[in-house]
Scaffold this active site. Structure first.
Site, PDB file in Angstrom:
ATOM      1  N   LYS A  91       0.852  -1.142  -0.057  1.00  0.00           N
ATOM      2  CA  LYS A  91       0.097   0.122  -0.222  1.00  0.00           C
ATOM      3  C   LYS A  91       0.864   1.096   0.035  1.00  0.00           C
ATOM      4  O   LYS A  91       0.561   2.348  -0.405  1.00  0.00           O
ATOM      5  CB  LYS A  91      -0.868   0.042   1.327  1.00  0.00           C
ATOM      6  CG  LYS A  91      -1.827  -1.146   1.263  1.00  0.00           C
ATOM      7  CD  LYS A  91      -3.035  -0.831   0.287  1.00  0.00           C
ATOM      8  CE  LYS A  91      -4.309  -1.734   0.614  1.00  0.00           C
ATOM      9  NZ  LYS A  91      -4.316  -2.926   0.965  1.00  0.00           N
ATOM     10  N   GLU A 113      -9.972   6.126   2.698  1.00  0.00           N
ATOM     11  CA  GLU A 113     -10.848   4.882   3.308  1.00  0.00           C
ATOM     12  C   GLU A 113      -9.957   3.769   3.746  1.00  0.00           C
ATOM     13  O   GLU A 113      -8.578   3.673   3.273  1.00  0.00           O
ATOM     14  CB  GLU A 113     -11.790   4.518   2.382  1.00  0.00           C
ATOM     15  CG  GLU A 113     -11.287   3.389   1.230  1.00  0.00           C
ATOM     16  CD  GLU A 113     -10.181   3.981   0.209  1.00  0.00           C
ATOM     17  OE1 GLU A 113     -10.369   5.141   0.078  1.00  0.00           O
ATOM     18  OE2 GLU A 113      -9.337   3.128  -0.187  1.00  0.00           O
ATOM     19  N   SER A 380       1.937  -9.661  -0.542  1.00  0.00           N
ATOM     20  CA  SER A 380       1.534  -8.260  -0.476  1.00  0.00           C
ATOM     21  C   SER A 380       1.785  -7.462   0.923  1.00  0.00           C
ATOM     22  O   SER A 380       1.768  -6.514   0.906  1.00  0.00           O
ATOM     23  CB  SER A 380       0.067  -8.039  -0.864  1.00  0.00           C
ATOM     24  OG  SER A 380      -0.581  -8.934  -0.240  1.00  0.00           O
TER      25      SER A 380
END
Ligand SMILES: *Cc1c(COP(=O)(O)O)cnc(C)c1O
Length: 395
Positions: A91, A113, A380
């Site tokens: 991210k 969000e 990830s």
């Protein structure tokens, strides 16, 4: 080579687009114009690269899993180690780049969000770094499941805004973040965390995440001297998977496999397998696959992995699915939890529950592999955030 989508209105075939209230059309156009200009700007590119390298920790390793490959019996399994990045997942790639974009656009207030809290933490981190005001919308259900991430965001100086509507998870948090953006659009930048939402977000976030696939492609060619047979990644909104897949788009021999969350099982209806079991519809500004009942009402998604718990998916995936460029499968909570333990024990790497979904598909995939077929799995994120949830599970 065929130019890659989307077209100039943000369509991937019939998917994508901008289904948004009129008040947001101008801000979306401004954002697109700023992005188009900056993506050709050498100083912006240098700035993004600088922070990715010196702050986030890129390039990440492409690691050969000797033990895991041997346990599976076939295939040479590599992990793209996004779990080693600052803040613990991919991210940060997108949050850093969008944070720099917001700063260049002169916006000082950021809304975002978050589901698992990973995007919220990445955004709060970037706001602390660049001196931006940060508001993160988060469903109260997720705030409970991911209490540690709530604490981290507050520590980083962000305001975490609890969302109590709907399923009190990511979908509702995203609706509230969009509402805030509509109200405060002059001062505010909406820092979206995945490849969903209205154009230009799916394209922009994809571009910021393709660093994963670009590095992996170079690394595998250097290590093995050939391309992989499969790329495997978990699919929530779809950003780590598109980031890995996209740079291999024209390598037709490389197969893409996206793994969604089957939750308690596809038959129970309690899952997040949007591409496997959803239908075409519009959510949060884009046409794509989504989980909906027979009246078209969006259904509540479920996954043990908070980051996969979203009833929509990015439009580029819908297009890959429709054209057959990628295949999609789903694994259950239980299978993901098993894979979580397997990687921890065989390689000494505790994966995020989201990433564990990609890993959980490997035993099934192994049956179709030859001994030396190369498989790259996107790891990830890291699993520290999930240890608390899992230590309460009965097994
Ligand atoms: C958020 C998250 C995901 C799911 O989001 P995508 O946009 O599909 O990548 C997957 N893994 C981790 C570790 C996450 O934090």
């Amino acid at each position: 080579m065929k130019p890659l989508l989307p077209d100039k209105n943000g369509h991937y075939g019939v998917f994508g687009g901008q289904y948004m209230p009129e008040t947001l059309m101008t801000p979306l156009r401004d954002l697109e114009a700023a992005y188009r200009r900056l993506r050709r700007d050498a100083s912006f590119k240098r700035e993004v690269e600088y922070y990715l390298r010196h702050y986030a920790g890129r390039p990440t390793p492409l690691y050969f899993c000797k033990q895991l490959s041997s346990v599976l019996g076939r295939g040479r399994i590599y992990l793209k180690r996004e779990d080693l990045l600052h803040t613990g997942s991919h991210k940060i790639n997108n949050a850093l780049a969008q944070g720099l974009l917001a700063r260049r656009m002169g916006k000082k207030r950021i809304v975002a969000e978050t589901g698992a809290g990973q995007h919220g933490v990445a955004t709060a981190t970037v706001c602390a770094l660049f001196g931006l005001e940060c508001h993160v919308y988060m469903g109260t259900e997720d705030m409970e499941r991911q209490a540690l991430n709530v604490y981290r965001m507050k520590l980083l100086g962000a305001r975490v805004v609890p969302v109590t509507s709907g399923s009190r998870t990511l979908k509702d948090a995203m609706s509230e973040a969009i509402r805030d953006w509509v109200t405060n659009v002059k001062t505010t930048y909406y820092l979206l965390g995945s490849v969903g939402g209205p154009h230009p977000y799916p394209e922009m976030v994809r571009d910021f995440q393709t660093v994963i696939g670009k590095e992996a492609r170079q690394q595998v060619l250097k290590i093995e001297g050939r391309l992989p047979k499969y790329l495997v990644a978990c699919v929530g909104g779809g950003s780590n998977s598109i980031g890995l897949f996209h740079p291999f788009y024209n390598d037709r021999s490389v197969r893409f496999l996206g793994v969604e969350a089957a939750g308690f099982g596809l038959k129970t209806g309690r899952h997040s397998a949007t591409l496997v079991a959803g239908r075409v519809g519009v959510l949060h500004g884009a046409k794509s696959f989504l989980l909906q009942d027979k009246d078209g009402q969006v259904k509540i998604a479920h996954s043990v992995a908070a980051g996969l718990d979203y009833p929509g998916v990015g439009p580029e995936h819908a297009y890959y699915r429709q054209t057959g460029r990628a295949q999609y499968a789903a694994v259950t909570d239980r299978e993901a939890i098993e894979a979580f333990g397997l990687l921890s024990k065989t390689e000494g790497i505790i994966p995020a529950l989201e990433s564990s979904h990609a890993l959980a598909y490997l035993p099934k995939l192994a049956k179709h592999l030859k001994k030396n077929d190369i498989v790259i799995v996107c790891l990830s994120g890291r699993g520290d955030k999930d240890a608390n949830t899992l230590s309460h599970e009965s097994h």
